[in-house]
Design a protein around this motif. Structure first.
Motif, PDB file in Angstrom:
ATOM      1  N   ALA A  59       0.824  -1.208   0.000  1.00  0.00           N
ATOM      2  CA  ALA A  59       0.000   0.000   0.000  1.00  0.00           C
ATOM      3  C   ALA A  59       0.861   1.261   0.000  1.00  0.00           C
ATOM      4  CB  ALA A  59      -0.939   0.004   1.200  1.00  0.00           C
ATOM      5  N   ILE A  60       1.990   1.245   0.707  1.00  0.00           N
ATOM      6  CA  ILE A  60       2.881   2.403   0.712  1.00  0.00           C
ATOM      7  C   ILE A  60       3.370   2.698  -0.698  1.00  0.00           C
ATOM      8  CG2 ILE A  60       5.142   3.210   1.489  1.00  0.00           C
ATOM      9  CD1 ILE A  60       4.647   1.709   4.114  1.00  0.00           C
ATOM     10  N   VAL A  61       3.773   1.656  -1.428  1.00  0.00           N
ATOM     11  CA  VAL A  61       4.223   1.851  -2.819  1.00  0.00           C
ATOM     12  C   VAL A  61       3.075   2.357  -3.678  1.00  0.00           C
ATOM     13  CG1 VAL A  61       5.360   0.779  -4.783  1.00  0.00           C
ATOM     14  CG2 VAL A  61       5.848  -0.040  -2.494  1.00  0.00           C
ATOM     15  N   CYS A  62       1.905   1.776  -3.510  1.00  0.00           N
ATOM     16  CA  CYS A  62       0.766   2.124  -4.373  1.00  0.00           C
ATOM     17  C   CYS A  62       0.293   3.554  -4.128  1.00  0.00           C
ATOM     18  CB  CYS A  62      -0.379   1.143  -4.144  1.00  0.00           C
ATOM     19  SG  CYS A  62      -0.047  -0.521  -4.772  1.00  0.00           S
ATOM     20  N   VAL A  63       0.375   4.038  -2.902  1.00  0.00           N
ATOM     21  CA  VAL A  63      -0.022   5.421  -2.633  1.00  0.00           C
ATOM     22  C   VAL A  63       0.888   6.378  -3.399  1.00  0.00           C
ATOM     23  CG1 VAL A  63      -0.095   7.204  -0.842  1.00  0.00           C
ATOM     24  CG2 VAL A  63      -1.097   4.968  -0.410  1.00  0.00           C
ATOM     25  N   GLY A 277      -8.259   4.400  -2.471  1.00  0.00           N
ATOM     26  CA  GLY A 277      -8.416   3.353  -3.460  1.00  0.00           C
ATOM     27  C   GLY A 277      -7.126   2.577  -3.656  1.00  0.00           C
ATOM     28  N   ALA A 278      -5.981   3.276  -3.627  1.00  0.00           N
ATOM     29  CA  ALA A 278      -4.693   2.593  -3.748  1.00  0.00           C
ATOM     30  C   ALA A 278      -4.473   1.641  -2.576  1.00  0.00           C
ATOM     31  CB  ALA A 278      -3.567   3.623  -3.816  1.00  0.00           C
ATOM     32  N   ALA A 282      -4.293  -2.436  -2.970  1.00  0.00           N
ATOM     33  CA  ALA A 282      -3.166  -3.205  -2.448  1.00  0.00           C
ATOM     34  C   ALA A 282      -3.655  -4.289  -1.492  1.00  0.00           C
ATOM     35  CB  ALA A 282      -2.185  -2.271  -1.746  1.00  0.00           C
ATOM     36  N   ALA A 283      -4.647  -3.957  -0.663  1.00  0.00           N
ATOM     37  CA  ALA A 283      -5.155  -4.931   0.298  1.00  0.00           C
ATOM     38  C   ALA A 283      -5.836  -6.109  -0.407  1.00  0.00           C
ATOM     39  CB  ALA A 283      -6.129  -4.248   1.261  1.00  0.00           C
ATOM     40  N   VAL A 287      -4.292  -9.931  -0.508  1.00  0.00           N
ATOM     41  CA  VAL A 287      -4.983 -10.962   0.261  1.00  0.00           C
ATOM     42  C   VAL A 287      -5.635 -11.997  -0.653  1.00  0.00           C
ATOM     43  CG1 VAL A 287      -6.914 -11.373   1.846  1.00  0.00           C
ATOM     44  CG2 VAL A 287      -5.395  -9.421   2.202  1.00  0.00           C
ATOM     45  N   LEU A 288      -6.184 -11.555  -1.786  1.00  0.00           N
ATOM     46  CA  LEU A 288      -6.953 -12.463  -2.643  1.00  0.00           C
ATOM     47  C   LEU A 288      -6.149 -13.676  -3.114  1.00  0.00           C
ATOM     48  CD1 LEU A 288      -9.750 -12.817  -3.839  1.00  0.00           C
ATOM     49  CD2 LEU A 288      -9.022 -11.519  -5.850  1.00  0.00           C
ATOM     50  N   PRO A 289      -4.903 -13.524  -3.617  1.00  0.00           N
ATOM     51  CA  PRO A 289      -4.150 -14.726  -4.002  1.00  0.00           C
ATOM     52  C   PRO A 289      -3.938 -15.697  -2.845  1.00  0.00           C
ATOM     53  CG  PRO A 289      -3.142 -12.765  -4.930  1.00  0.00           C
ATOM     54  CD  PRO A 289      -4.177 -12.292  -3.972  1.00  0.00           C
ATOM     55  N   GLN A 290      -3.790 -15.152  -1.629  1.00  0.00           N
ATOM     56  CA  GLN A 290      -3.635 -16.037  -0.469  1.00  0.00           C
ATOM     57  C   GLN A 290      -4.924 -16.808  -0.200  1.00  0.00           C
ATOM     58  OE1 GLN A 290      -0.609 -16.170   0.915  1.00  0.00           O
ATOM     59  NE2 GLN A 290       0.141 -14.503  -0.377  1.00  0.00           N
TER      60      GLN A 290
END
Length: 331
Positions: A59-63, A277-278, A282-283, A287-290
């Motif tokens: 999320a830090i990167v995406c922001v 939204g970023a 990221a969240a 999480v979804l692949p896991q």
């Protein structure tokens, strides 16, 4: 009230006071902080803490990437390169040159920011597909250098990272790292929101709309683009350094092209020009692949279907589309 009615009758909304414009952003920041504070009650073991930490780092990167893509309208397909350089730079400063870990993180972030400044001016003169190809080439160059410089980076096998400490206090364990990354995420979002609400943020939105029009009103388009490019690279480098210290090992995969694509996908999924939204993108895509590991060989098929469905039914991204729909119903 009369002026409000006249403005609505004329089809234009009145300008909101600064406090009213900032209130939704402050509420969003408060909600984010509250979620981070309460989430540990739902994290039952270290695995869930590990996933939550990865969400925060992505999320830090995406922001930062959202500032570049969503607000300034400048595509980047090589941001994983800055992420990898931050990870390896922090490791080299701490492991090879004896710099304290926290200082190593700061120095690596500063060095990557300087590199982004040096390469940003020539690259950001390009537009559209040419800019995408240039940033893609930059990311590939970084990945190749990290993989081939065996003596410095350990080559494809990677290299170990010393433990992280802040002013002599060791940062160890998933639970401690969770609070460190959570605090960094809140600070990153707060900084991004302040930039968006500043004159620089308005300049970035003007550039996204039309560079020619922005320059006509006196905006230094080249300077603004380089500024946001450097800032987004700094966010990526800092997250890369934190990731290296947290995992205790770093490999060139951190700078791969696929990692860059994942980061851009998170921004687009959550909603461009939306800081929260970023974070949501990221969240979800961390999480979804896991969660989809239960379907085994159909994991990528289900993930692709979910992403396609989101883009079809939420064309502006998940958060902006949902916010617009709920706002319309409320009105």
């Amino acid at each position: 009230m009369e002026s409000l009615a006249q403005s609505r009758a004329s089809g234009s909304e009145p300008a909101l006071p600064t406090r009213e414009r900032l209130a939704p952003r402050l509420r969003g920041l408060a909600v984010l902080a509250l979620v981070i504070a309460l989430l540990p009650f739902a994290l039952v073991n270290d695995y869930f803490y590990d996933v939550a930490i990865l969400v925060g780092l992505n999320a830090i990167v995406c922001v930062g990437l959202n500032l570049l893509i969503g607000y300034a309208g400048q595509i980047s397909l090589g941001h994983a390169g800055f992420f990898g350089l931050g990870a390896y730079g922090s490791t080299l400063f701490a492991a090879n040159w004896g710099v304290p870990p926290f200082a190593a993180l700061v120095l690596a972030t500063a060095a990557v920011s300087l590199l982004a400044f040096l390469v940003g001016r020539p690259i950001l003169r390009l537009k559209g597909n040419y800019l995408a190809m240039a940033t893609l080439g930059l990311g590939i160059i970084v990945a190749i250098v990290l993989a081939n410089e065996d003596q410095l980076t350990g080559g494809p096998d990677g290299m170990p990272v010393p433990p992280f400490s802040v002013f002599g206090v060791a940062v160890q364990g998933e639970r401690v790292w969770y609070w460190v990354v959570g605090a960094c995420l809140v600070a990153t979002v707060w900084l991004a929101l302040n930039i968006i609400d500043s004159p620089r943020g308005r300049a970035l939105r003007a550039l996204h709309g039309s560079e020619v029009a922005a320059e006509v009103v006196g905006i230094d388009s080249a300077g603004q683009k380089v500024m946001v490019f450097v800032l987004s690279a700094a966010f990526a480098a800092a997250a890369g350094g934190l990731t290296a210290f947290y995992s205790g090992f770093v490999t060139p995969a951190k700078a791969s092209f696929m990692h860059s694509v994942e980061l851009v996908t998170m921004v687009v999924f959550g909603g461009m020009a939306s800081t929260f939204g970023a974070v949501v993108g990221a969240a979800v895509l961390t999480v979804l692949p896991q969660a989809l590991t239960v379907v085994k060989e159909y994991e990528m098929v289900v993930l692709g279907a979910v992403m396609m469905g989101t883009m079809i039914f939420f064309p502006r991204g998940a958060v902006p589309t949902l916010a617009a729909r709920f706002g319309h119903r409320a009105r």
